[in-house]
Design an enzyme around this catalytic site. Structure first.
Site, mmCIF file in Angstrom:
data_model
loop_
_atom_site.group_PDB
_atom_site.id
_atom_site.type_symbol
_atom_site.label_atom_id
_atom_site.label_comp_id
_atom_site.label_asym_id
_atom_site.label_seq_id
_atom_site.Cartn_x
_atom_site.Cartn_y
_atom_site.Cartn_z
ATOM 1 N N LYS A 18 0.816 -1.208 0.000
ATOM 2 C CA LYS A 18 0.000 0.000 0.000
ATOM 3 C C LYS A 18 0.851 1.259 0.000
ATOM 4 C CE LYS A 18 -4.347 -0.672 2.064
ATOM 5 N NZ LYS A 18 -4.959 -1.017 3.330
ATOM 6 N N ARG A 19 1.933 1.180 0.758
ATOM 7 C CA ARG A 19 2.777 2.365 0.869
ATOM 8 C C ARG A 19 3.400 2.750 -0.467
ATOM 9 N NH1 ARG A 19 6.723 0.394 4.084
ATOM 10 N NH2 ARG A 19 5.434 -1.419 4.430
#
Ligand code: GLU
Length: 469
Positions: A246-247
């Site tokens: 996600k990052r």
């Protein structure tokens, strides 16, 4: 006896449908379709504190969007607790599972002591029944877990559909908890009972599960259940070579839908990411099904390539029906608070701009100018809306008032204005683009203007000629 191919995808509803899971679902689906088999959707919701209905809904919507239709399901593990209980009772009876009354504190102390001795931490088998062994006295008030009685030695071997033969020694793995103290089964146990009950023949999943497979094979064997074949698909790495997370950008299928990607492009791109059929880069759903026989799955991790996905998506945008694109653009514009009427005019706009767009969001970026005010940049105004051009803008606006609002008539009005003011086409066209479209580059200006509301064009041109900067 030939058995029908049966595959499944078993997402945990603790978030969106991750791209990795979507790709595994795609492979499982395509494999079943290729062999005329069945594809099952199972929801692994035993992590009660993290599973949500919202996540189930999103996963189902993403599957639907990708066109991954399933023949059975969704089947929820939490609705099968009675079945797991019955199997566990049977295993305890047969001696392939046993109750363990260790408290979390005891387990901590066990691991601590093992670490202090420089040993690998593992369950030491203190509640494991053995012939002639005296088990500890039952402690009061401890809710036991159930552990699988893993074979103490020997090896587990399987011929992985993706990675080839894999062998893990039983000494490497300990007696795993298969039912928690609260009575909920753990993943490695529920997955086996389900794959058995659902007569799954081929399990495709991410290779983070390779280490779970020996336990699962041992449990299958303890249950005398037929083994499926396993195929562990390598992870997807981000552009930076790290695991896609996600990052590092969007990892959910839903995010790509929201960002203007078409499902056929995602399907094509995801399938190709980790699998190949000769040099084919662009293929349809039907071709994928025709070609996907489980061969040519890559053993090494795939690298996510946003630029390639954009290229694939651009290809499908060009091919997409204008009416379909128009409906998608309406939704995209709505999100920006812009109301666009769907219909023939919007479809013609899509036809004019789609060749230069990689996503529906880019298409909406272009078409917004037809439905909302534009704000040209100061640089563009200074560079293109010059004192030399300004009088011609007023002339053009006047001519526009009387012509038929068609591409050839607009082109003719430009020509006459250029002659009258002694200007060159780029000078006038750039100024008009900046004022009407808010940018200096567009497709052919007569085609662009024809799709505008005539009065709006005149107003944007006059505003400039009447309000010199
Ligand atoms: N619920 C597991 C996961 O999402 C399924 C793994 C499997 O396919 O066995 O990773």
């Amino acid at each position: 006896m030939t058995s029908t191919v049966r595959t499944r995808i078993a997402p945990s509803p603790t978030g969106f449908l991750h791209l990795g899971t979507a790709r595994t679902a795609l492979y499982s689906w395509a494999y079943a379709r290729h062999y005329g088999g069945q594809f099952v959707l199972r929801v692994e919701d035993t992590d009660v504190s993290r599973s949500t209905q919202e996540s189930v809904d999103q996963i189902l919507a993403a599957m639907h969007w990708l066109g991954l239709d399933y023949d059975e399901g969704p089947i929820y593990q939490m609705q099968r607790l009675d079945r797991y209980r019955a199997v566990v009772a049977q295993m305890i009876e047969e001696g392939t599972a046993y109750r363990c009354y260790c408290t979390p504190e005891e387990l901590d102390a066990m691991r601590e002591a093992q670490r202090a001795r420089g040993e690998k931490t593992r369950y030491d088998g203190r509640w494991r029944p053995e012939p002639g062994k005296v088990l500890p006295p039952l402690p009061a008030g401890v809710q036991p877990v159930v552990r699988f009685r893993n074979p103490p030695d020997g090896e587990v071997t399987w011929d992985d559909l993706v990675k080839g033969p894999i062998t893990i020694g039983n000494r490497e793995i300990d007696d795993l908890v298969i039912v928690r103290a609260d009575g909920i089964p753990t993943y490695n146990f529920a997955v086996v009972v389900d794959d058995w009950d659902m007569r799954i023949t081929h399990v495709f999943r991410g290779d983070e599960h390779v280490n779970n497979t020996p336990w699962q094979i041992n449990i299958f064997n303890a249950l005398k259940a037929p083994l499926p074949l396993f195929g562990h698909v390598p992870v997807i790495l981000g552009d930076d070579g790290q695991k896609l997370s996600k990052r590092r950008g969007a990892v959910s299928v839903t995010a790509y839908e929201d960002n203007g990607y078409l499902p056929e492009a995602m399907l094509n791109y995801l399938a190709r990411l980790g699998w190949s059929h000769g040099d084919e880069e662009l293929f349809s759903r039907e071709q994928l099904v025709q070609w996907f026989d489980g061969q040519h799955l890559s053993k090494s991790p795939a690298q996510w390539d946003a630029a390639k996905l954009a290229w694939v998506n651009g290809h499908y945008i060009k091919q997409a029906d204008n009416a379909r694109l128009a409906a998608l653009v309406v939704t995209q514009l709505q999100r920006r608070g812009i109301v666009a009427e769907d219909g023939d005019r919007l479809q013609r706009m899509c036809a004019l701009y789609k060749d230069r767009c990689a996503t529906v969001v880019e298409l909406a970026d272009w078409l917004a100018m037809y439905f909302a005010d534009v704000t040209p940049s100061a640089e563009d105004l200074t560079a293109h809306v010059t004192a030399a051009v300004r009088p011609a803008l007023a002339t053009l606006a006047d001519r526009f008032a009387t012509i038929e609002w068609t591409k050839p008539a607009i082109a003719a009005a430009f020509k006459e204005t250029l002659t009258q003011h002694g200007l060159k086409m780029p000078q006038l066209a750039h100024a008009v683009r900046v004022l009407v479209c808010g940018r200096a580059q567009t497709p052919s200006i007569d085609a662009v203007l024809e799709l505008f509301d005539r009065a709006e064009v005149q107003a944007r041109l006059r505003a400039a000629s009447e309000n010199p900067l």
